[in-house]
Each structure stands twice: as structure tokens, then as C-alpha cells.
Design a protein around this motif. Structure first.
Motif, PDB file in Angstrom:
ATOM      1  N   GLU A   1      -7.770   2.158  -8.060  1.00 53.83           N
ATOM      2  CA  GLU A   1      -7.273   3.067  -9.087  1.00 53.83           C
ATOM      3  C   GLU A   1      -5.818   2.802  -9.446  1.00 53.83           C
ATOM      4  O   GLU A   1      -5.374   3.103 -10.566  1.00 53.83           O
ATOM      5  CB  GLU A   1      -7.453   4.531  -8.656  1.00 53.83           C
ATOM      6  N   VAL A   2      -5.056   2.235  -8.513  1.00 62.68           N
ATOM      7  CA  VAL A   2      -3.668   1.894  -8.813  1.00 62.68           C
ATOM      8  C   VAL A   2      -3.615   0.762  -9.836  1.00 62.68           C
ATOM      9  O   VAL A   2      -2.827   0.796 -10.789  1.00 62.68           O
ATOM     10  CB  VAL A   2      -2.920   1.504  -7.528  1.00 62.68           C
TER      11      VAL A   2
ATOM     12  N   GLN B   1      -4.319   2.197 -13.205  1.00 66.31           N
ATOM     13  CA  GLN B   1      -3.174   2.922 -13.751  1.00 66.31           C
ATOM     14  C   GLN B   1      -2.143   1.958 -14.321  1.00 66.31           C
ATOM     15  O   GLN B   1      -1.545   2.209 -15.382  1.00 66.31           O
ATOM     16  CB  GLN B   1      -2.551   3.789 -12.659  1.00 66.31           C
ATOM     17  N   ILE B   2      -1.932   0.840 -13.632  1.00 62.06           N
ATOM     18  CA  ILE B   2      -0.975  -0.155 -14.114  1.00 62.06           C
ATOM     19  C   ILE B   2      -1.445  -0.747 -15.439  1.00 62.06           C
ATOM     20  O   ILE B   2      -0.661  -0.901 -16.391  1.00 62.06           O
ATOM     21  CB  ILE B   2      -0.781  -1.262 -13.059  1.00 62.06           C
TER      22      ILE B   2
ATOM     23  N   THR C   1      -4.143  -2.562  -1.892  1.00 60.03           N
ATOM     24  CA  THR C   1      -3.885  -1.631  -2.984  1.00 60.03           C
ATOM     25  C   THR C   1      -5.190  -1.029  -3.490  1.00 60.03           C
ATOM     26  O   THR C   1      -6.129  -1.761  -3.826  1.00 60.03           O
ATOM     27  CB  THR C   1      -3.178  -2.340  -4.141  1.00 60.03           C
TER      28      THR C   1
ATOM     29  N   VAL D   1       6.708   2.934  -6.952  1.00 58.92           N
ATOM     30  CA  VAL D   1       6.421   3.130  -5.532  1.00 58.92           C
ATOM     31  C   VAL D   1       7.673   2.703  -4.779  1.00 58.92           C
ATOM     32  O   VAL D   1       8.056   1.539  -4.835  1.00 58.92           O
ATOM     33  CB  VAL D   1       5.212   2.298  -5.064  1.00 58.92           C
TER      34      VAL D   1
ATOM     35  N   SER E   1      -1.319  -7.750  -1.962  1.00 64.83           N
ATOM     36  CA  SER E   1      -1.778  -6.578  -2.712  1.00 64.83           C
ATOM     37  C   SER E   1      -3.231  -6.221  -2.408  1.00 64.83           C
ATOM     38  O   SER E   1      -3.795  -5.334  -3.056  1.00 64.83           O
ATOM     39  CB  SER E   1      -1.625  -6.823  -4.217  1.00 64.83           C
TER      40      SER E   1
ATOM     41  N   ASN F   1       0.865  -1.171   0.000  1.00 68.26           N
ATOM     42  CA  ASN F   1       0.000   0.000   0.000  1.00 68.26           C
ATOM     43  C   ASN F   1       0.905   1.225   0.000  1.00 68.26           C
ATOM     44  O   ASN F   1       1.497   1.573   1.029  1.00 68.26           O
ATOM     45  CB  ASN F   1      -0.921   0.001   1.222  1.00 68.26           C
ATOM     46  N   GLY F   2       1.033   1.833  -1.186  1.00 65.82           N
ATOM     47  CA  GLY F   2       1.956   2.956  -1.329  1.00 65.82           C
ATOM     48  C   GLY F   2       1.657   4.120  -0.416  1.00 65.82           C
ATOM     49  O   GLY F   2       2.559   4.886  -0.048  1.00 65.82           O
ATOM     50  N   ASP F   3       0.402   4.267  -0.019  1.00 65.36           N
ATOM     51  CA  ASP F   3       0.052   5.373   0.863  1.00 65.36           C
ATOM     52  C   ASP F   3       0.607   5.194   2.269  1.00 65.36           C
ATOM     53  O   ASP F   3       0.708   6.164   3.028  1.00 65.36           O
ATOM     54  CB  ASP F   3      -1.476   5.511   0.950  1.00 65.36           C
TER      55      ASP F   3
END
Length: 267
Positions: free
Chosen positions: A218-219, A222-223, A215, A168, A212, A110-112
């Protein structure tokens, strides 16, 4: 199983192999184990915490006429790993011929919530190195007696496309996997004369595994938009490439890192 010496220095046919997948009670590891099942390989489903899921997967394979056993072991504990290989050989009457190093130290993609470079503690790196590198070293060393008996062996390490494109910056996770890539290449060179092939399969974010699951949707969108094939890689897509590296078809391949991400990263 037929005489393995007939295939000295090359891979056994998949239906004569014993394949050990670490961390295969759930997630990507389970998908990899499932991909080997139709090929007739005997499966060692390794787990640390996911006992119920691992046993259910082993039972499902057996119910379809396959061979599988679930074995608990922490891959960072060399004695537990040695015992796992001994149990597997006793169960199937043959040594492990392919090791898939999939087990992952606890990590949420989770990039956030990632740790930024100016805040991350080195202990986070140490945890990832231990899971990625120490775990792999333990399984490979435990496998070597059987590999030498067979005259060949396959090691498939699981990597990441974040080496090439750290979209990320999961600093600790990526560093651990980068170290595993180096180990892949140095071990391939050192163990090649023993007929052992060592390769890596690297993916991007997979839709969807336990790791994942945090995640945002929307991520994934985008991928998909950024990939050449306009789709997100699934665990099943990824697992097919792992099976290739265990098969005789990859007999001339070692020390390589194959990126499986629908053309998101090239090179």
C-alpha cells in the motif's frame, strides 16, 4: 582502449571507461551495473557479502561479450578499497574513470519499524555516516591517482529524496545521505580543476530492491498516486540517470543533485 589523453578534462566515451559501482552484487547497485553493460563500459562489480550474486552478474556480462570483474571490498576499509582499484586497473589495463558510490550500510526501508526521534541511538547515525561518507571518501581518494592520469573523472553519489520530503523520518539514513550531499558539493568544487565531476542522483522508494522488500504494497500505491507521472520509480529508471552522469553528455554538470522519482518531489 584508445588514447585517453584525447579526452583530457572531459569524460571518456562510455565504451572506453572502467566503471566501478560499489555494492553492486545485488539490488540497485546491480541494476546500475547492468545499465552500463550495453554501453560497452568495463565493469567493476564491488561486493561485501554477495559473492555468488556478484560473480553471476559478472559472468552474465561477459557471456554477452562485455567486460566485468567482481571484486570483494568493504568500502569503509581504505586499504581494501586501494587494493580493489589496483586489481581493477590490472584487470582492464586502464584506471577506473567513473565511481558510483552506491554501497549502503545495512538498512531496511520499513516505516513501521523505524526508530523514532526520542528513541534512536546515536550509534545508528554513526553507522550510516560511516557507510555513506567514509565509504565515499575512501573510493574517491583511491580513484584520484587514476583520474589524474586520465585528466578527468566522474563520481556519482547515490542520495535520497527524503532531504526534501521526509515523509518517513528515517533519521539516521537521511542524515547520512545529507552529509553525502554536502560532500558531493564540496568535493565538486575542490576537484573541479582536476577535471573531476562529482554529482548525486537521488531517488525515492524503488520498486523493488532488497532494501525496499519490506515495504508494504500500500505504500507503493500511495507513492504512485502522489507522483506526477503516477508511477513508482524502478531501479532501471534510476540507473539510466546514473549512466548520464558518467557520459560525455554531462560534461558541464558538477556539484548537482538530480531527483529521479517520477515527479514525486520537485525542487
Amino acid at each position: 582502449m584508445s588514447n585517453p589523453q584525447a579526452f583530457t578534462s572531459e569524460a571518456l566515451p562510455l565504451d572506453e571507461q572502467v566503471v566501478l559501482v560499489t555494492g553492486s552484487g545485488r539490488g540497485l547497485g546491480a541494476a546500475i551495473a547492468k545499465a552500463f553493460a550495453p554501453e560497452g563500459a568495463a565493469l567493476v562489480i564491488n561486493y561485501r557479502y554477495s559473492a555468488e550474486a556478484a560473480e553471476e552478474l559478472a559472468e552474465a556480462v561477459r557471456a554477452r561479450g562485455g567486460r566485468a570483474v567482481a571484486i570483494e571490498a568493504d568500502v569503509t576499509d581504505s586499504r581494501a578499497v586501494d587494493a580493489m582499484f589496483e586489481t581493477a586497473a590490472a584487470e582492464f589495463g586502464a584506471p577506473v574513470s567513473t565511481v558510483v558510490n552506491n554501497a549502503l550500510a545495512d538498512f531496511s526501508f520499513n516505516g513501521d519499524e523505524r526508530q523514532p526521534a526520542d528513541e534512536i541511538d546515536y550509534s545508528d547515525f554513526a553507522d550510516q555516516f560511516r557507510g555513506s561518507v567514509e565509504g565515499a571518501v575512501n573510493t574517491i581518494q583511491a580513484a584520484m591517482h587514476g583520474f589524474r592520469e586520465l585528466g578527468s573523472g566522474r563520481v556519482i553519489n547515490i542520495g535520497t529524496n527524503l532531504f526534501q520530503d521526509p515523509v518517513v523520518p528515517y533519521h539516521d539514513y537521511t542524515a547520512g545521505k545529507a552529509a553525502l550531499l554536502s560532500l558531493t558539493r564540496t568535493f565538486a568544487k575542490d576537484l573541479g580543476p582536476a577535471g573531476v565531476r562529482v554529482n548525486m542522483v537521488s531517488g525515492g522508494l524503488l520498486r523493488t530492491t532488497d532494501a525496499s522488500s519490506a515495504t508494504p504494497e500500500e505504500v507503493f500505491d500511495q507513492i504512485a498516486a502522489a507522483s506526477a507521472l503516477r508511477r513508482v520509480t524502478t531501479p532501471e529508471d534510476f540507473a539510466s540517470a546514473v549512466v548520464f552522469f558518467a557520459s560525455p553528455a554531462s560534461r558541464a554538470v558538477t556539484g548537482q543533485n538530480l531527483i529521479v522519482d517520477n515527479g514525486l518531489v520537485m525542487g
